[in-house]
Design a protein around this motif. Structure first.
Motif, PDB file in Angstrom:
ATOM      1  N   ILE A 130       0.831  -1.203   0.000  1.00 23.86           N
ATOM      2  CA  ILE A 130       0.000   0.000   0.000  1.00 23.86           C
ATOM      3  C   ILE A 130       0.866   1.254   0.000  1.00 23.86           C
ATOM      4  O   ILE A 130       1.669   1.482   0.908  1.00 23.86           O
ATOM      5  CB  ILE A 130      -0.929   0.000   1.235  1.00 23.86           C
ATOM      6  CG1 ILE A 130      -1.804  -1.264   1.228  1.00 23.86           C
ATOM      7  CG2 ILE A 130      -1.797   1.250   1.253  1.00 23.86           C
ATOM      8  CD1 ILE A 130      -2.571  -1.486   2.517  1.00 23.86           C
ATOM      9  N   ASP A 131       0.704   2.062  -1.039  1.00 25.17           N
ATOM     10  CA  ASP A 131       1.402   3.342  -1.168  1.00 25.17           C
ATOM     11  C   ASP A 131       0.536   4.417  -0.527  1.00 25.17           C
ATOM     12  O   ASP A 131      -0.645   4.567  -0.870  1.00 25.17           O
ATOM     13  CB  ASP A 131       1.618   3.639  -2.655  1.00 25.17           C
ATOM     14  CG  ASP A 131       2.525   4.832  -2.907  1.00 25.17           C
ATOM     15  OD1 ASP A 131       2.995   5.448  -1.927  1.00 25.17           O
ATOM     16  OD2 ASP A 131       2.755   5.168  -4.084  1.00 25.17           O
ATOM     17  N   THR A 132       1.094   5.174   0.424  1.00 25.20           N
ATOM     18  CA  THR A 132       0.337   6.234   1.094  1.00 25.20           C
ATOM     19  C   THR A 132       1.080   7.559   1.007  1.00 25.20           C
ATOM     20  O   THR A 132       2.278   7.591   0.710  1.00 25.20           O
ATOM     21  CB  THR A 132       0.117   5.916   2.587  1.00 25.20           C
ATOM     22  OG1 THR A 132       1.366   6.011   3.271  1.00 25.20           O
ATOM     23  CG2 THR A 132      -0.489   4.541   2.782  1.00 25.20           C
ATOM     24  N   PRO A 133       0.405   8.678   1.291  1.00 20.09           N
ATOM     25  CA  PRO A 133       1.100   9.966   1.352  1.00 20.09           C
ATOM     26  C   PRO A 133       2.143   9.972   2.476  1.00 20.09           C
ATOM     27  O   PRO A 133       2.092   9.132   3.388  1.00 20.09           O
ATOM     28  CB  PRO A 133      -0.024  10.964   1.653  1.00 20.09           C
ATOM     29  CG  PRO A 133      -1.270  10.286   1.209  1.00 20.09           C
ATOM     30  CD  PRO A 133      -1.041   8.829   1.474  1.00 20.09           C
ATOM     31  N   PRO A 134       3.089  10.914   2.427  1.00 25.87           N
ATOM     32  CA  PRO A 134       4.101  11.022   3.486  1.00 25.87           C
ATOM     33  C   PRO A 134       3.467  11.278   4.852  1.00 25.87           C
ATOM     34  O   PRO A 134       2.350  11.797   4.956  1.00 25.87           O
ATOM     35  CB  PRO A 134       4.954  12.213   3.039  1.00 25.87           C
ATOM     36  CG  PRO A 134       4.698  12.347   1.577  1.00 25.87           C
ATOM     37  CD  PRO A 134       3.295  11.901   1.360  1.00 25.87           C
ATOM     38  N   ILE A 135       4.208  10.945   5.884  1.00 32.76           N
ATOM     39  CA  ILE A 135       3.695  11.000   7.251  1.00 32.76           C
ATOM     40  C   ILE A 135       3.575  12.424   7.788  1.00 32.76           C
ATOM     41  O   ILE A 135       2.589  12.784   8.435  1.00 32.76           O
ATOM     42  CB  ILE A 135       4.624  10.185   8.180  1.00 32.76           C
ATOM     43  CG1 ILE A 135       4.647   8.724   7.741  1.00 32.76           C
ATOM     44  CG2 ILE A 135       4.190  10.299   9.634  1.00 32.76           C
ATOM     45  CD1 ILE A 135       5.867   7.975   8.197  1.00 32.76           C
ATOM     46  N   MET A 136       4.591  13.257   7.535  1.00 34.45           N
ATOM     47  CA  MET A 136       4.634  14.562   8.188  1.00 34.45           C
ATOM     48  C   MET A 136       3.570  15.550   7.701  1.00 34.45           C
ATOM     49  O   MET A 136       2.962  16.247   8.518  1.00 34.45           O
ATOM     50  CB  MET A 136       6.031  15.163   8.030  1.00 34.45           C
ATOM     51  CG  MET A 136       7.130  14.377   8.735  1.00 34.45           C
ATOM     52  SD  MET A 136       6.852  14.218  10.520  1.00 34.45           S
ATOM     53  CE  MET A 136       7.182  15.911  11.042  1.00 34.45           C
ATOM     54  N   PRO A 137       3.307  15.641   6.393  1.00 34.25           N
ATOM     55  CA  PRO A 137       2.348  16.670   5.963  1.00 34.25           C
ATOM     56  C   PRO A 137       0.906  16.349   6.304  1.00 34.25           C
ATOM     57  O   PRO A 137       0.104  17.249   6.556  1.00 34.25           O
ATOM     58  CB  PRO A 137       2.545  16.731   4.439  1.00 34.25           C
ATOM     59  CG  PRO A 137       3.805  15.997   4.147  1.00 34.25           C
ATOM     60  CD  PRO A 137       3.956  14.998   5.253  1.00 34.25           C
ATOM     61  N   VAL A 138       0.526  15.052   6.275  1.00 38.14           N
ATOM     62  CA  VAL A 138      -0.878  14.672   6.449  1.00 38.14           C
ATOM     63  C   VAL A 138      -0.974  13.413   7.302  1.00 38.14           C
ATOM     64  O   VAL A 138       0.018  12.722   7.531  1.00 38.14           O
ATOM     65  CB  VAL A 138      -1.558  14.420   5.077  1.00 38.14           C
ATOM     66  CG1 VAL A 138      -1.670  15.715   4.284  1.00 38.14           C
ATOM     67  CG2 VAL A 138      -0.804  13.376   4.265  1.00 38.14           C
ATOM     68  N   THR A 139      -2.184  13.097   7.732  1.00 39.25           N
ATOM     69  CA  THR A 139      -2.397  11.989   8.673  1.00 39.25           C
ATOM     70  C   THR A 139      -2.757  10.668   8.001  1.00 39.25           C
ATOM     71  O   THR A 139      -2.956   9.669   8.699  1.00 39.25           O
ATOM     72  CB  THR A 139      -3.519  12.336   9.664  1.00 39.25           C
ATOM     73  OG1 THR A 139      -4.738  12.526   8.934  1.00 39.25           O
ATOM     74  CG2 THR A 139      -3.189  13.602  10.442  1.00 39.25           C
ATOM     75  N   ASP A 140      -2.829  10.634   6.673  1.00 40.45           N
ATOM     76  CA  ASP A 140      -3.377   9.471   5.968  1.00 40.45           C
ATOM     77  C   ASP A 140      -2.680   8.165   6.347  1.00 40.45           C
ATOM     78  O   ASP A 140      -3.333   7.144   6.605  1.00 40.45           O
ATOM     79  CB  ASP A 140      -3.273   9.671   4.458  1.00 40.45           C
ATOM     80  CG  ASP A 140      -4.023  10.908   3.975  1.00 40.45           C
ATOM     81  OD1 ASP A 140      -4.262  11.811   4.787  1.00 40.45           O
ATOM     82  OD2 ASP A 140      -4.354  10.973   2.784  1.00 40.45           O
ATOM     83  N   ALA A 141      -1.346   8.152   6.327  1.00 44.06           N
ATOM     84  CA  ALA A 141      -0.604   6.918   6.618  1.00 44.06           C
ATOM     85  C   ALA A 141      -0.871   6.447   8.037  1.00 44.06           C
ATOM     86  O   ALA A 141      -1.056   5.246   8.281  1.00 44.06           O
ATOM     87  CB  ALA A 141       0.893   7.141   6.405  1.00 44.06           C
ATOM     88  N   ALA A 142      -0.896   7.380   8.993  1.00 42.42           N
ATOM     89  CA  ALA A 142      -1.158   7.013  10.382  1.00 42.42           C
ATOM     90  C   ALA A 142      -2.567   6.469  10.556  1.00 42.42           C
ATOM     91  O   ALA A 142      -2.797   5.496  11.281  1.00 42.42           O
ATOM     92  CB  ALA A 142      -0.934   8.215  11.293  1.00 42.42           C
ATOM     93  N   VAL A 143      -3.527   7.081   9.873  1.00 47.72           N
ATOM     94  CA  VAL A 143      -4.919   6.638   9.954  1.00 47.72           C
ATOM     95  C   VAL A 143      -5.062   5.213   9.435  1.00 47.72           C
ATOM     96  O   VAL A 143      -5.742   4.371  10.025  1.00 47.72           O
ATOM     97  CB  VAL A 143      -5.831   7.593   9.159  1.00 47.72           C
ATOM     98  CG1 VAL A 143      -7.206   6.975   8.933  1.00 47.72           C
ATOM     99  CG2 VAL A 143      -5.969   8.922   9.884  1.00 47.72           C
ATOM    100  N   LEU A 144      -4.386   4.931   8.315  1.00 48.56           N
ATOM    101  CA  LEU A 144      -4.512   3.610   7.686  1.00 48.56           C
ATOM    102  C   LEU A 144      -3.651   2.555   8.366  1.00 48.56           C
ATOM    103  O   LEU A 144      -3.945   1.361   8.282  1.00 48.56           O
ATOM    104  CB  LEU A 144      -4.123   3.723   6.211  1.00 48.56           C
ATOM    105  CG  LEU A 144      -4.373   2.506   5.316  1.00 48.56           C
ATOM    106  CD1 LEU A 144      -5.832   2.081   5.366  1.00 48.56           C
ATOM    107  CD2 LEU A 144      -3.937   2.807   3.892  1.00 48.56           C
ATOM    108  N   SER A 145      -2.614   2.988   9.075  1.00 48.89           N
ATOM    109  CA  SER A 145      -1.646   2.029   9.627  1.00 48.89           C
ATOM    110  C   SER A 145      -2.270   1.071  10.639  1.00 48.89           C
ATOM    111  O   SER A 145      -1.783  -0.047  10.818  1.00 48.89           O
ATOM    112  CB  SER A 145      -0.468   2.768  10.261  1.00 48.89           C
ATOM    113  OG  SER A 145      -0.882   3.514  11.395  1.00 48.89           O
ATOM    114  N   GLY A 146      -3.321   1.507  11.306  1.00 43.88           N
ATOM    115  CA  GLY A 146      -3.979   0.634  12.267  1.00 43.88           C
ATOM    116  C   GLY A 146      -4.783  -0.484  11.634  1.00 43.88           C
ATOM    117  O   GLY A 146      -5.227  -1.403  12.321  1.00 43.88           O
TER     118      GLY A 146
END
Length: 235
Positions: free
Chosen positions: A150-166
């Motif tokens: 899964i390719d996600t946006p970078p961690i620092m600018p937005v929350t997308d990766a953190a939201v999906l990581s769970g």
């Protein structure tokens, strides 16, 4: 279909392709005894090489005989459909318009490797990725593949990766040598840990060749519970 230009597919005997195979091996052995099927590959900041890395990693996993789905969850700056020269219809269509996910998966031209593109850029990516519908899609797809990358946006600018990581089994972070300070890298890691992310390791990218006797290197570090190794990559 146009020819894919991934180096792991175009020049499978190159040192770069060998680097991706070594990363593949490290990932496969990083979580022995537990399921490791859904894996995010992301970066701390933009332009660190995450989309190139994940597409080549998907290719070498497929070359090893694994059935692989590459899922582009970067709904802000989708890239994978460009790399594979495909139509950008995919995940956002599935979540927002409730289209059947199987009808949106595309063949890449590489045996065993399929792509679910991001779909049109969404106004609310974090909400879509954190939705119950996203969980349903992942659970629906898991029986059909050995690995879902899964390719996600970078961690620092937005929350997308953190939201999906769970919602996934693990995460690998790309760090671009010389472009990201240790403080930024640590902050990115801390944000992921606060979200309960299982960090499999970190790949150090874009290391200068002059410092490595003719080779650039990736370094893949295991998390606290796993051991790591270094991974060569020609720059």
């Amino acid at each position: 279909m146009e020819t894919i230009t991934l180096i792991a597919d175009r020049d499978a005997k190159s040192p770069v392709a060998e680097a991706y195979r070594t990363i593949r091996t490290n990932i496969q052995f990083s979580n022995i005894g537990q399921e490791l099927k859904t894996i995010i590959v992301t970066s701390a900041t933009p332009n660190e090489g995450k989309s190139t890395t994940i597409s080549n990693l998907a290719a070498v996993m497929a070359q090893a005989g694994h059935k692989v789905l590459l899922m582009d969850c970067d709904m802000r700056n989708p890239t994978q459909h460009k790399i594979f020269k495909m139509t950008n219809k995919g995940l956002s269509n599935c979540i927002s318009a409730n289209e059947a996910v199987q009808t949106l998966i595309q063949k890449t031209g590489i045996e065993n490797l399929e792509l679910l593109a991001s779909g049109p850029v969404a106004p609310n990516p974090s909400e879509l990725l954190g939705s119950h519908r996203m969980e349903q899609i992942l659970e629906q797809l898991k029986p059909d593949y050995d690995y879902i990358l899964i390719d996600t946006p970078p961690i620092m600018p937005v929350t997308d990766a953190a939201v999906l990581s769970g919602k996934v089994d693990g995460l690998v972070m790309i760090i671009s040598s010389g472009d990201v300070t240790p403080a930024v890298a640590k902050e990115a890691k801390q944000r992921l840990l606060q979200a309960g992310t299982h960090i499999l390791g970190v790949i150090l990218n874009k290391v200068e060749m002059a410092h490595t006797h003719g080779y650039g290197y990736y370094y893949y570090y295991g998390s606290e519970s796993t051991s790591g190794g270094d991974v060569r990559r020609q720059k």
